[in-house]
Design an enzyme around this catalytic site. Structure first.
Site, PDB file in Angstrom:
ATOM      1  N   ALA A  21     -37.728 -45.284 -20.226  1.00  0.00           N
ATOM      2  CA  ALA A  21     -38.797 -45.549 -19.258  1.00  0.00           C
ATOM      3  C   ALA A  21     -38.801 -47.005 -18.823  1.00  0.00           C
ATOM      4  O   ALA A  21     -38.899 -47.309 -17.629  1.00  0.00           O
ATOM      5  CB  ALA A  21     -40.151 -45.161 -19.849  1.00  0.00           C
ATOM      6  N   ARG A  31     -34.086 -52.577  -7.477  1.00  0.00           N
ATOM      7  CA  ARG A  31     -33.481 -52.025  -6.258  1.00  0.00           C
ATOM      8  C   ARG A  31     -34.354 -52.268  -5.035  1.00  0.00           C
ATOM      9  O   ARG A  31     -33.851 -52.492  -3.932  1.00  0.00           O
ATOM     10  CB  ARG A  31     -33.249 -50.523  -6.423  1.00  0.00           C
ATOM     11  CG  ARG A  31     -32.187 -50.150  -7.446  1.00  0.00           C
ATOM     12  CD  ARG A  31     -31.934 -48.657  -7.444  1.00  0.00           C
ATOM     13  NE  ARG A  31     -31.157 -48.264  -8.615  1.00  0.00           N
ATOM     14  CZ  ARG A  31     -31.673 -47.683  -9.692  1.00  0.00           C
ATOM     15  NH1 ARG A  31     -32.962 -47.387  -9.723  1.00  0.00           N
ATOM     16  NH2 ARG A  31     -30.909 -47.366 -10.722  1.00  0.00           N
ATOM     17  N   SER A  50     -31.245 -48.434 -23.108  1.00  0.00           N
ATOM     18  CA  SER A  50     -30.866 -47.313 -22.238  1.00  0.00           C
ATOM     19  C   SER A  50     -29.891 -46.355 -22.916  1.00  0.00           C
ATOM     20  O   SER A  50     -28.802 -46.094 -22.417  1.00  0.00           O
ATOM     21  CB  SER A  50     -30.258 -47.856 -20.939  1.00  0.00           C
ATOM     22  OG  SER A  50     -31.170 -48.685 -20.264  1.00  0.00           O
ATOM     23  N   CYS A  54     -31.683 -38.410 -27.933  1.00  0.00           N
ATOM     24  CA  CYS A  54     -31.470 -36.971 -28.119  1.00  0.00           C
ATOM     25  C   CYS A  54     -30.049 -36.664 -28.587  1.00  0.00           C
ATOM     26  O   CYS A  54     -29.790 -35.605 -29.158  1.00  0.00           O
ATOM     27  CB  CYS A  54     -31.748 -36.222 -26.818  1.00  0.00           C
ATOM     28  SG  CYS A  54     -33.424 -36.436 -26.182  1.00  0.00           S
ATOM     29  N   ARG A  81     -27.803 -57.360 -13.198  1.00  0.00           N
ATOM     30  CA  ARG A  81     -28.675 -56.970 -12.084  1.00  0.00           C
ATOM     31  C   ARG A  81     -29.902 -57.870 -11.997  1.00  0.00           C
ATOM     32  O   ARG A  81     -30.944 -57.482 -11.463  1.00  0.00           O
ATOM     33  CB  ARG A  81     -29.088 -55.506 -12.233  1.00  0.00           C
ATOM     34  CG  ARG A  81     -27.918 -54.533 -12.025  1.00  0.00           C
ATOM     35  CD  ARG A  81     -28.279 -53.125 -12.472  1.00  0.00           C
ATOM     36  NE  ARG A  81     -27.270 -52.157 -12.063  1.00  0.00           N
ATOM     37  CZ  ARG A  81     -26.138 -51.936 -12.703  1.00  0.00           C
ATOM     38  NH1 ARG A  81     -25.863 -52.627 -13.800  1.00  0.00           N
ATOM     39  NH2 ARG A  81     -25.269 -51.048 -12.267  1.00  0.00           N
ATOM     40  N   ASN A 318     -37.456 -40.933 -18.192  1.00  0.00           N
ATOM     41  CA  ASN A 318     -36.697 -41.443 -17.051  1.00  0.00           C
ATOM     42  C   ASN A 318     -37.451 -41.241 -15.739  1.00  0.00           C
ATOM     43  O   ASN A 318     -37.438 -42.112 -14.864  1.00  0.00           O
ATOM     44  CB  ASN A 318     -35.326 -40.769 -16.989  1.00  0.00           C
ATOM     45  CG  ASN A 318     -34.334 -41.409 -17.944  1.00  0.00           C
ATOM     46  OD1 ASN A 318     -33.816 -42.485 -17.691  1.00  0.00           O
ATOM     47  ND2 ASN A 318     -34.090 -40.755 -19.070  1.00  0.00           N
ATOM     48  N   TYR A 439     -26.241 -12.715  -9.871  1.00  0.00           N
ATOM     49  CA  TYR A 439     -25.797 -11.675 -10.799  1.00  0.00           C
ATOM     50  C   TYR A 439     -24.308 -11.424 -10.656  1.00  0.00           C
ATOM     51  O   TYR A 439     -23.767 -11.314  -9.552  1.00  0.00           O
ATOM     52  CB  TYR A 439     -26.526 -10.351 -10.542  1.00  0.00           C
ATOM     53  CG  TYR A 439     -25.783  -9.169 -11.135  1.00  0.00           C
ATOM     54  CD1 TYR A 439     -25.714  -8.996 -12.519  1.00  0.00           C
ATOM     55  CD2 TYR A 439     -25.098  -8.265 -10.313  1.00  0.00           C
ATOM     56  CE1 TYR A 439     -25.004  -7.942 -13.072  1.00  0.00           C
ATOM     57  CE2 TYR A 439     -24.386  -7.198 -10.869  1.00  0.00           C
ATOM     58  CZ  TYR A 439     -24.337  -7.048 -12.245  1.00  0.00           C
ATOM     59  OH  TYR A 439     -23.630  -6.017 -12.801  1.00  0.00           O
ATOM     60  N   TRP A 447     -30.344  -6.720 -14.354  1.00  0.00           N
ATOM     61  CA  TRP A 447     -31.681  -7.300 -14.449  1.00  0.00           C
ATOM     62  C   TRP A 447     -31.617  -8.439 -15.471  1.00  0.00           C
ATOM     63  O   TRP A 447     -31.392  -8.207 -16.654  1.00  0.00           O
ATOM     64  CB  TRP A 447     -32.704  -6.256 -14.904  1.00  0.00           C
ATOM     65  CG  TRP A 447     -33.221  -5.393 -13.795  1.00  0.00           C
ATOM     66  CD1 TRP A 447     -32.724  -4.190 -13.399  1.00  0.00           C
ATOM     67  CD2 TRP A 447     -34.311  -5.687 -12.932  1.00  0.00           C
ATOM     68  NE1 TRP A 447     -33.448  -3.703 -12.328  1.00  0.00           N
ATOM     69  CE2 TRP A 447     -34.435  -4.606 -12.024  1.00  0.00           C
ATOM     70  CE3 TRP A 447     -35.206  -6.756 -12.817  1.00  0.00           C
ATOM     71  CZ2 TRP A 447     -35.398  -4.558 -11.034  1.00  0.00           C
ATOM     72  CZ3 TRP A 447     -36.179  -6.700 -11.828  1.00  0.00           C
ATOM     73  CH2 TRP A 447     -36.267  -5.624 -10.949  1.00  0.00           C
ATOM     74  N   ARG A 455     -41.104  -7.898 -15.802  1.00  0.00           N
ATOM     75  CA  ARG A 455     -41.482  -6.517 -15.478  1.00  0.00           C
ATOM     76  C   ARG A 455     -42.381  -5.925 -16.570  1.00  0.00           C
ATOM     77  O   ARG A 455     -43.380  -5.242 -16.277  1.00  0.00           O
ATOM     78  CB  ARG A 455     -40.231  -5.655 -15.310  1.00  0.00           C
ATOM     79  CG  ARG A 455     -39.390  -5.999 -14.090  1.00  0.00           C
ATOM     80  CD  ARG A 455     -38.133  -5.151 -14.028  1.00  0.00           C
ATOM     81  NE  ARG A 455     -38.441  -3.744 -13.758  1.00  0.00           N
ATOM     82  CZ  ARG A 455     -37.536  -2.773 -13.764  1.00  0.00           C
ATOM     83  NH1 ARG A 455     -36.264  -3.056 -14.071  1.00  0.00           N
ATOM     84  NH2 ARG A 455     -37.872  -1.528 -13.494  1.00  0.00           N
TER      85      ARG A 455
END
Length: 465
Positions: A21, A31, A50, A54, A81, A318, A439, A447, A455
């Site tokens: 974040a 930017r 960065s 996970c 940057r 992010n 499919y 299905w 359904r």
């Protein structure tokens, strides 16, 4: 000596936290506004920026061959940057009234104040570490960041024994169990819940339990750890519960995380019932025009229940950073909320969920029907068709989709994205049955399993009316 805003020729953005974040916010703001207009100073207390937390279980388990593959952007790349990124530096105080933060360099102990015009808090989450005897013994590891992952790998390399105990059976717990099984360890998972994966309903968690035992993992559910036993050398040797002791040459804690909001609380910033910072849709901290927060330290709106939740995921972090950076940079963006989608795996078992569990729906005061179906990932006659269980919750009378859980083999997990889109769109289960999904026999039965569940849910809603 720190200059005031009137003495500086450009605005200063200070970012606390250098992972998803925080650095997404800094990069997006850069930017939109060049270094002549906006100075950006970012503080990160670890050695890395960065990176994908996970991915740590897959690095530990050998699926990812080296640590640096988990790093999206290095400190040097951020500095190139025009972001003044200060590593191994921890912010220890936020002075909201004085519009400044106090930082301490961890390697030298030097501390100093830095003023800000705009502030981003991205302090993440901290792993739950139980206050139990022996928890700090050598051989007991958390796996929250890359430093933790390296420390665990160092222990595994130096330990001759092959017995591992994982405490906790959430996402990190089951993923670390897989990693250790892949490395040839005898793995025991001690879980205080009645079934693993408390993000699922117990009936779906039971499927995970059976599959994990089938992979050679010893599951100990409904058990509370009371202490970590150590040997004469001071290292961990076993994990104890009220009923038994489980020998361990290494222990991994996978109990979960809590928002890291100590700084924010001390500064008087608003936090919610789950301990995360509260923000508006622009990710601005409520009641503070020039302070934003994002990532694992915030609570977000659940679009299904309408309540605030704490959901620590890199995908959200992010996005938060992009929204914050756009707003700090002079643009406009919002983060509307989440539906609580997550996917994981343990060996070849895929586990996914989105929306509400049964207890979430009850807590929100919703009346619902729940259905479960068995299907396959491909047409039943096509080679490689694997079993899949889908559970679906729908609101009574209206038929609004409330949640979906999926447990199955290859091809099961990412099907949850169908339900995530339907939840975000506020679709009913009847509307879902008309979805035009792709499919072909190698990919799905005629299905799709999610539509089969829809359904069945339609029938349940109608019969309940």
């Amino acid at each position: 000596m720190n200059m005031s805003r009137t003495e500086r020729s450009r605005e200063r953005l200070v970012v606390v936290g250098g992972d998803a974040a925080g650095m997404s916010a800094a990069s997006q703001a850069r930017r939109l506004r060049g270094p002549d207009e906006l100075e950006i100073v970012a503080f990160e207390r670890s050695h890395f920026t960065s990176y994908s937390a996970c991915g740590i279980p897959y690095w530990v388990g050998g699926d990812v061959p080296e640590r640096d593959r988990l790093i999206a952007r290095s400190p040097e790349e951020h500095r190139a940057r025009d972001i003044d990124l200060r590593m191994r530096t921890e912010v220890v105080e936020i002075d909201v009234e004085g519009r400044r933060v106090r930082a301490r360099e961890l390697d030298t102990g030097d501390a100093y104040w830095t003023p800000y015009d705009k502030l981003v808090i991205a302090t993440g989450a901290r792993p739950v570490r139980p206050d139990l005897p022996g928890v700090d013994a050598p051989g007991v590891h958390g796996v929250q960041n890359l430093d933790d992952g390296q420390a665990l790998l160092d222990t595994l390399a130096a330990t001759e024994g092959r017995r591992a105990v994982v405490v906790g059976a959430g996402y990190i717990g089951v993923e670390m169990a897989e990693a250790l099984i892949n490395l040839g360890y005898e793995v025991t998972v001690v879980n205080r819940g009645k079934e693993p994966m408390s993000t699922l309903d117990p009936d779906m968690g039971r499927l995970v339990h059976r599959a994990m035992e089938g992979m050679g993992i010893t599951m100990v559910d409904d058990a509370e750890v009371t202490k970590f036993l150590t040997g004469d050398d001071g290292r961990v040797r076993a994990v104890a519960t009220d009923d038994a002791e489980y020998p361990a040459d290494v222990v991994v804690l996978g109990i979960g995380v809590r928002p890291e909001t100590g700084l924010a609380r001390a500064a008087g910033l608003p936090v919610g019932e789950h301990g995360g910072l509260l923000t508006d849709l622009s990710m601005r901290v409520r009641g503070h025009d020039d302070i934003w927060a994002g990532g694992d330290c915030v609570e977000v709106l659940d679009l299904v229940s309408g309540r605030e939740r704490h959901i620590p995921l890199g995908t959200h972090a992010n996005k938060h950073g992009q929204v914050i950076g756009a707003n700090v940079g002079g643009g406009y963006a919002t983060f509307p909320g989440v539906v609580g989608t997550a996917v994981s795996k343990v060996c070849d078992l895929e586990i996914a969920r989105t929306g509400l569990r049964e207890k979430d729906a009850r807590r929100a005061g919703l009346q619902f029907v729940a259905v479960t179906i068995e299907s396959t990932s491909r047409a039943g006659y096509y080679p490689g068709a694997a079993p899949m269980t889908v559970k679906m919750l729908a609101e009574r009378r209206t038929g609004r989709l409330l949640g979906v859980q999926i447990v199955g083999r290859e091809g099961a997990g990412k099907r949850v994205d169908i339900a995530a889109v339907a939840l975000t769109a506020g679709m009913t289960v009847e509307q879902m049955t008309a979805l035009d999904l792709g499919y072909a026999p190698p990919f799905s039965p005629v299905w799709d399993p999610v539509l089969v569940a829809a359904r069945k849910a339609v029938t349940a809603v109608r019969s309940d009316s």
